[in-house]
Scaffold this motif. Structure first.
Motif, PDB file in Angstrom:
ATOM      1  N   GLY A  23      14.604 -73.626 -33.635  1.00 13.57           N
ATOM      2  CA  GLY A  23      15.645 -72.866 -34.321  1.00 13.57           C
ATOM      3  C   GLY A  23      15.071 -71.975 -35.404  1.00 13.57           C
ATOM      4  N   ALA A  24      13.825 -72.249 -35.820  1.00 12.89           N
ATOM      5  CA  ALA A  24      13.154 -71.402 -36.818  1.00 12.89           C
ATOM      6  C   ALA A  24      12.911 -69.995 -36.301  1.00 12.89           C
ATOM      7  CB  ALA A  24      11.836 -72.043 -37.235  1.00 12.89           C
ATOM      8  N   HIS A  25      13.048 -69.788 -34.979  1.00  8.91           N
ATOM      9  CA  HIS A  25      12.830 -68.423 -34.476  1.00  8.91           C
ATOM     10  C   HIS A  25      13.835 -67.425 -35.061  1.00  8.91           C
ATOM     11  CE1 HIS A  25      15.345 -69.249 -30.509  1.00  8.91           C
ATOM     12  NE2 HIS A  25      16.074 -69.429 -31.602  1.00  8.91           N
ATOM     13  N   HIS A  26      14.982 -67.919 -35.512  1.00  9.20           N
ATOM     14  CA  HIS A  26      15.963 -67.025 -36.130  1.00  9.20           C
ATOM     15  C   HIS A  26      15.481 -66.488 -37.476  1.00  9.20           C
ATOM     16  CE1 HIS A  26      19.181 -67.431 -33.218  1.00  9.20           C
ATOM     17  NE2 HIS A  26      19.045 -68.747 -33.239  1.00  9.20           N
ATOM     18  N   GLN A  86       7.110 -67.243 -37.297  1.00 10.49           N
ATOM     19  CA  GLN A  86       6.572 -66.165 -36.463  1.00 10.49           C
ATOM     20  C   GLN A  86       6.102 -66.711 -35.118  1.00 10.49           C
ATOM     21  OE1 GLN A  86       3.539 -62.680 -37.335  1.00 10.49           O
ATOM     22  NE2 GLN A  86       2.374 -64.564 -37.089  1.00 10.49           N
ATOM     23  N   SER A  87       5.390 -67.843 -35.138  1.00 16.00           N
ATOM     24  CA  SER A  87       4.868 -68.398 -33.887  1.00 16.00           C
ATOM     25  C   SER A  87       5.996 -68.853 -32.965  1.00 16.00           C
ATOM     26  CB  SER A  87       3.918 -69.565 -34.182  1.00 16.00           C
ATOM     27  OG  SER A  87       4.608 -70.722 -34.630  1.00 16.00           O
ATOM     28  N   THR A 119       9.672 -67.449 -28.048  1.00 14.85           N
ATOM     29  CA  THR A 119      10.908 -66.981 -27.420  1.00 14.85           C
ATOM     30  C   THR A 119      10.715 -65.611 -26.800  1.00 14.85           C
ATOM     31  OG1 THR A 119      12.136 -68.232 -29.087  1.00 14.85           O
ATOM     32  CG2 THR A 119      13.378 -66.628 -27.802  1.00 14.85           C
ATOM     33  N   LEU A 120      10.059 -64.719 -27.511  1.00 18.68           N
ATOM     34  CA  LEU A 120       9.795 -63.385 -26.968  1.00 18.68           C
ATOM     35  C   LEU A 120       8.965 -63.476 -25.690  1.00 18.68           C
ATOM     36  CD1 LEU A 120      10.925 -62.481 -29.726  1.00 18.68           C
ATOM     37  CD2 LEU A 120       9.103 -60.773 -29.827  1.00 18.68           C
ATOM     38  N   ALA A 157      17.787 -61.859 -32.635  1.00 10.91           N
ATOM     39  CA  ALA A 157      17.935 -60.436 -32.326  1.00 10.91           C
ATOM     40  C   ALA A 157      16.650 -59.834 -31.767  1.00 10.91           C
ATOM     41  CB  ALA A 157      18.391 -59.683 -33.579  1.00 10.91           C
ATOM     42  N   ALA A 158      15.505 -60.237 -32.317  1.00 14.08           N
ATOM     43  CA  ALA A 158      14.233 -59.652 -31.877  1.00 14.08           C
ATOM     44  C   ALA A 158      13.976 -59.893 -30.397  1.00 14.08           C
ATOM     45  CB  ALA A 158      13.085 -60.218 -32.707  1.00 14.08           C
TER      46      ALA A 158
END
Length: 302
Positions: A149-152, A175-176, A181-182, A280-281
């Motif tokens: 969830g830290a990806h947000h 960031q990692s 996710t990306l 969003a990214a």
């Protein structure tokens, strides 16, 4: 009715590779797949911990358990592990990119990269691409990359990926995880463009109790962080519950490539697996493609 490990289809004659399979989410993922008959490759950095995990799982497993040496923070080890899989296996049904480190003080990998970015993202990126021919040759194969969830809260600092100019251990972790996710979504786009039937998904465990939290507190040495974890403890679900999203992504029939699977309750912190909300990214093709190209360069691919 909530999805559980009892809903995992029969995994006999299937081969799964789980990184970080010696503890936490990886151990529970390996347990669930082996108990449904899969041959599970326990991809671990430390041999003695891998042996201990195999011993723990062997009593109940109906599938085979094999150890695969793998240090994700060393690209030579990643290449050697992928080559070993190719020698041992004629098929690979599931690649679960699970292993990770969290909120470390700044350290460098064997290749000179910031350790969280190297372990969580670059190692899995290189491993996935090296194993892609075997995956694509296996009907129904999937790649599941475990994010957080830290990806947000993450941002890909393209001007300072390795934290050389400024470093914050939590920012580097976020960031990692955003990179995970990306990567999962960009891999799906590229598989689709190739006409491949292999699926790529992302999954995150919500707030799950694993070894990452105490290791993070020990690494940071902060009393406030330790207190925050104690106050949050009632929210934490077990590692077995935290593993359900990645198991769902790996085995449920109703998933599609490019999806994020996450806990469905309490703002994705806990609960049965369901569809999660993408940062969003991850919806910006140009950012996914830029990260992919840089990752290829850093891993010496292409």
């Amino acid at each position: 009715m909530a999805w559980t490990v009892a809903d995992i289809p029969d995994q006999r004659d299937r081969v799964a590779l789980v990184t970080g399979a010696n503890s936490g989410l990886g151990l529970e993922t390996a347990r669930a797949l082996a108990n449904r008959g899969a041959t599970v490759l326990l991809a671990c950095r430390q041999a003695e911990r891998a042996e201990a995990a195999r011993g723990q799982l062997a009593a109940e497993a109906t599938g085979r358990l094999e150890i695969l040496p793998l240090d994700l923070a060393d690209l030579a080890s990643v290449a050697a592990a992928a080559a070993e899989v190719g020698r041992r296996c004629s098929r690979l049904d599931l690649l679960i990119n699970n292993a990770g480190v969290m909120a470390l003080p700044r350290q460098l990998s064997a290749d000179g990269y910031e350790r969280q970015f190297a372990t969580n993202h670059l190692g899995h990126f290189a491993l996935s691409l090296a194993l892609l021919p075997l995956l694509q040759g296996t009907p129904g194969s999937r790649v599941v990359t475990v994010t957080s969830g830290a990806h947000h809260f993450g941002r890909i600092a393209f001007d300072d990926l390795q934290g050389e100019t400024r470093y914050d251990r939590w920012r580097a972790y976020a960031q990692s995880k955003l990179a995970n996710t990306l990567f999962a979504l960009e891999l799906q786009e590229r598989l689709r463009a190739m006409g491949s039937a292999t699926l790529s998904l992302a999954a995150h465990p919500g707030v799950a109790r694993t070894q990452l939290q105490p290791k993070s507190v020990a690494a940071g040495g902060g009393r406030l962080e330790a207190l925050a974890y104690r106050l949050m403890d009632p929210l934490f679900q077990s590692a077995a519950a935290g593993a359900l999203p990645q198991l769902y992504a790996a085995t449920a029939e109703e998933v599609s490539g490019g999806e994020l699977i996450a806990p469905a309750s309490l703002a994705e912190m806990r609960g049965a697996p369901g569809r999660g909300r993408l940062p969003a990214a991850a919806t910006r093709p140009e950012e996914r493609a830029r990260l992919w190209e840089i990752s290829e360069q850093l891993c010496g691919i292409g």
